[in-house]
Design an enzyme around this catalytic site. Structure first.
Site: not given
Ligand SMILES: Cc1cc2nc3c(=O)[nH]c(=O)nc-3n(C[C@H](O)[C@H](O)[C@H](O)COP(=O)(O)OP(=O)(O)OC[C@H]3O[C@@H](n4cnc5c(N)ncnc54)[C@H](O)[C@@H]3O)c2cc1C
Lengths: 442, 245
Positions: B137, B150
């Site tokens: 990501s 995250y």
């Protein structure tokens, strides 16, 4: 809440768009919301797939469930696109029995609008290839309906514009085709009478449609290009095509800029476009082998073409006139359009066959469809066209409508009052409503 | 020519499914691996009906590390391409307050995917061919207050993929790092994402099939993210501290 509209970008309503992922979630939304409407791929022009406020996007219900390669029966969820059906099964020699002018419609949307194709005169509307449909009702119960089982629900669902419940699954029959190519015959017609004569002569053709130059007047009124089509057999194809009859070179995709400058769209450019299109077509007249995509879905190659009409959006006018008054009615419509100088890039004329379902659009006769950029003059013109249609015993296509009044619909179509009554009696009305159904009191 | 099978890890996710469709459409047999794999039966039928390719289901839990060798052994064949679409965003607030919640996010985005790719990597290495695809990501490009738990797991995963690529480059095995920005998925549903920057799962899938075909190493699904992250990475720490982005 967000602004939501149909393909014509007009009208825009404030709506809440929810995309349930399971039947349980769908049931919860239907039973807990004051009212909902299902939305397929948003290809209806107006506000029929816009909820007030709750709109249920059905894109997650997009699985194919089974296919019987002996009968061509496909069972799939309501959010599957006809384009997906074609990509999956055309290579195996199957094609949907009825397709509208875009393949980016869902099964649910095709059923709810009971769409017609270029073969309506021969094969009827979408419901003619429907074996059964499963619909989730106001209490969340799923009912299977068909011409035999729960036939009343079936009859109102096909053509019912999502107002009988949410279509979860359907079984549709595909037809066997020898190739992915179409044998096309294009014939110029100098005026409306000539076009009608070609249609009446071509009742045997599987597919037929005319593109009509609605700005031509006088003795050229109704000048058009009539296109007939048949699925091409191997004997029609070149050696290379016949070797791989289902492989079609992919048409290139073009995307229209987000907002097309509106100065590019005026009566002169439209007139020039229409004339050029007519003459180009007339020069190419004759027989041709074309890919299924360009025959059935010419507009799909131009992604986002709805934006050429600019921010205000556009509206489509589509009516059908019964056979015996069609000629006079079409003449009157075309005269009004040509006199107003409000041309349309896309004016389509089609011969429809008989249809006796309770609320579907088609009837035996001629249907005329045209686009107008939304402005005061075109809205006025469309009201004139409404009146002409009613005077000639015609009716209107709800999948294209974005502006009609309740009274216009009632005057054109006695079935509307019957449908609204049925909805009240069976308790569907409180649960399923769209911006359109409210506007039209359905 | 028969195409090599593709293994999708985390096949229930929107991106995992979209990737499965994209490869199946090209004629690749597909192995779907996920927790509670039996419930993917309707997905399997859908893939088979649409694309006429064989599809198999495999029970797989990214967090059951001890099981990863056995999982790889039990596959019907060693896939040509393996794609990890495993991920779990969690809630930043929860991750801040509950170490257990934070560990869950770290394990799901780093430990689990790294473990299974490591297992597959050595088998691919032995065979001398194959492609490993890790979906990481842009959140891993710099830690931000709003999702650094995250983000840090993804940063770890990105570094892992980079190292793996470096190690396997001369062994005939290719490693692709995929960096989607915002994607419209179940994970992000209900979030207010900027439309212009938000990709659909199908777009991520296309980026992946393209990247494997062209042997690309690091792909930003929407190229604009490369620029956005370049800028964000280069904001001096002193300034960054005072920003809320
Ligand atoms: C370029 C173009 C060409 C077209 N050509 C034709 C043509 O030749 N013939 C023709 O008949 N039509 C034609 N149409 C219209 C189109 O076929 C219909 O509007 C169709 O309903 C659109 O399907 P959709 O999935 O986009 O549905 P939407 O536009 O999202 O919804 C349309 C209606 O279907 C309902 N609906 C959708 N999904 C469900 C569901 N799961 N359950 C219950 N109700 C549902 C909605 O509530 C709404 O009333 C054309 C449209 C375009 C844009």
């Amino acid at each position: 809440m967000r602004g939501l509209s149909g393909w014509g970008n007009y009208p825009v309503s404030q709506a809440q768009l929810l995309a349930p992922r399971s039947e349980a979630e769908l049931k919860r939304l239907i039973t807990e919301s004051p009212s909902v409407i299902a939305r397929g791929n948003g290809r209806a022009y107006g506000d029929s797939a816009v909820g007030v406020p709750t709109t249920l996007h059905m894109r997650h219900f997009n699985k194919m469930i089974s296919f019987d390669a002996t009968t061509g029966l496909l069972v799939a969820e309501g959010g599957v696109l006809l384009g997906d059906v074609i990509s999956a099964f055309l290579p195996r020699g199957w094609f949907p029995a009825v397709v509208p002018g875009t393949k980016f419609v869902t099964l649910g949307g095709a059923i709810a609008a009971d769409v017609h194709g270029k073969n309506h005169h021969k094969d009827g509307s979408f419901r003619s290839c429907l074996d059964w449909v499963e619909v989730m009702g106001p209490d969340g119960t799923v009912r299977r309906c068909s011409a035999r089982e729960n036939s009343e629900l079936f009859n109102w669902t096909a053509g019912g514009m999502g107002l009988t419940g949410v279509i979860l699954r359907a079984a549709i029959r595909l037809r066997r085709v020898p190739s992915a190519w179409i044998r096309q015959q294009t014939t110029p017609a100098a005026n409306l009478d000539a076009a009608i004569e070609i249609f009446e002569r071509s009742a045997d053709a599987t597919y037929s449609v005319a593109w009509i130059d609605c700005l031509a007047g006088g003795d050229k009124l109704g000048r058009s290009l009539v296109m007939l089509g048949e699925h091409a057999g191997l004997q029609d194809l070149s050696y290379a095509q016949a070797a791989q009859p289902f492989a079609i070179p992919r048409a290139s995709r073009r995307t229209v800029p987000p907002v097309f400058p509106s100065f590019a769209l005026n009566r002169f450019s439209v007139r020039a476009f229409n004339a050029a299109y007519y003459w180009a077509g007339a020069r190419k007249a004759g027989r041709q082998i074309t890919g299924y995509d360009s025959f059935f879905f010419p507009l799909d190659a131009l992604l986002g073409w709805n934006r050429i009409y600019g921010r205000k959006g556009f509206a489509q006018f589509q009516c059908v006139l019964p056979l015996d008054s069609a000629r006079a009615g079409l003449r009157a419509l075309l005269k009004a359009i040509s006199a107003a100088g409000q041309g349309s890039f896309l004016a389509v004329l089609k011969r429809l066959g008989p249809q006796d379902s309770p609320f579907s659009f088609p009837m035996e006769g001629y249907t005329l469809a045209l686009d107008f950029p939304v402005n005061r003059r075109s809205l006025q013109l469309m009201q004139d066209l409404d009146r002409i249609t009613i005077a000639h015993g015609g009716r209107f296509y709800l999948a294209k409508d974005s502006r009609m009044s309740r009274d216009t619909l009632r005057a054109a179509d006695p079935r509307a009052a019957e449908y609204a009554g049925m909805r009240q009696m069976s308790g569907l009305h409180p649960s399923f409503q769209s911006a359109q159904s409210q506007r039209l009191s359905l | 020519m028969t195409k090599s099978p593709v293994l999708i890890l985390g096949a229930r996710s929107d991106i995992g499914l979209a990737v499965a469709h994209a490869y199946a459409a090209q004629g690749h047999p597909v192995h779907l691996a996920a927790r509670n794999a039996g419930s993917l039966e309707t997905r399997k039928t859908d893939l088979e009906l649409r694309h006429s390719v064989p599809v198999t289901l495999h029970e797989f839990d990214a967090l059951e590390l001890e099981d990863h060798e056995r999982f790889a052994d039990a596959l019907p064949e060693l896939p040509g391409i393996a794609v990890s679409a495993i991920g779990f965003m969690g809630e930043q607030g929860e991750s801040e307050n509950s170490p257990a919640a934070a560990v869950q996010v770290l394990r799901s985005n780093f430990e689990g995917p790294a473990s299974i790719l490591a297992v597959l990597a050595s088998r691919f290495e032995q065979r001398g061919s194959g492609t490993l695809v890790g979906i990481s990501s842009v959140a891993g490009d710099r830690g931000r207050a709003t999702n650094y738990v995250y983000g840090s797991a993804k940063a770890g995963f990105t570094a892992f993929l980079s190292g793996l690529r470096n190690r396997l480059a001369r062994k005939g095995v290719h490693v692709v790092t995929v960096l989607p920005g915002f994607v419209a998925t179940q994970m992000t549903e209900g979030m207010d994402l900027p439309e212009k920057l938000t990709a659909q799962p199908e777009e991520v899938a296309r980026a992946i099939t393209d990247a494997t075909a062209k042997q690309k190493s690091v792909v930003y699904v929407r190229p604009v993210w490369r620029l956005i992250m370049l800028i964000i990475r280069n904001i001096p720490e002193g300034v960054f501290k005072k920003m809320s982005i």
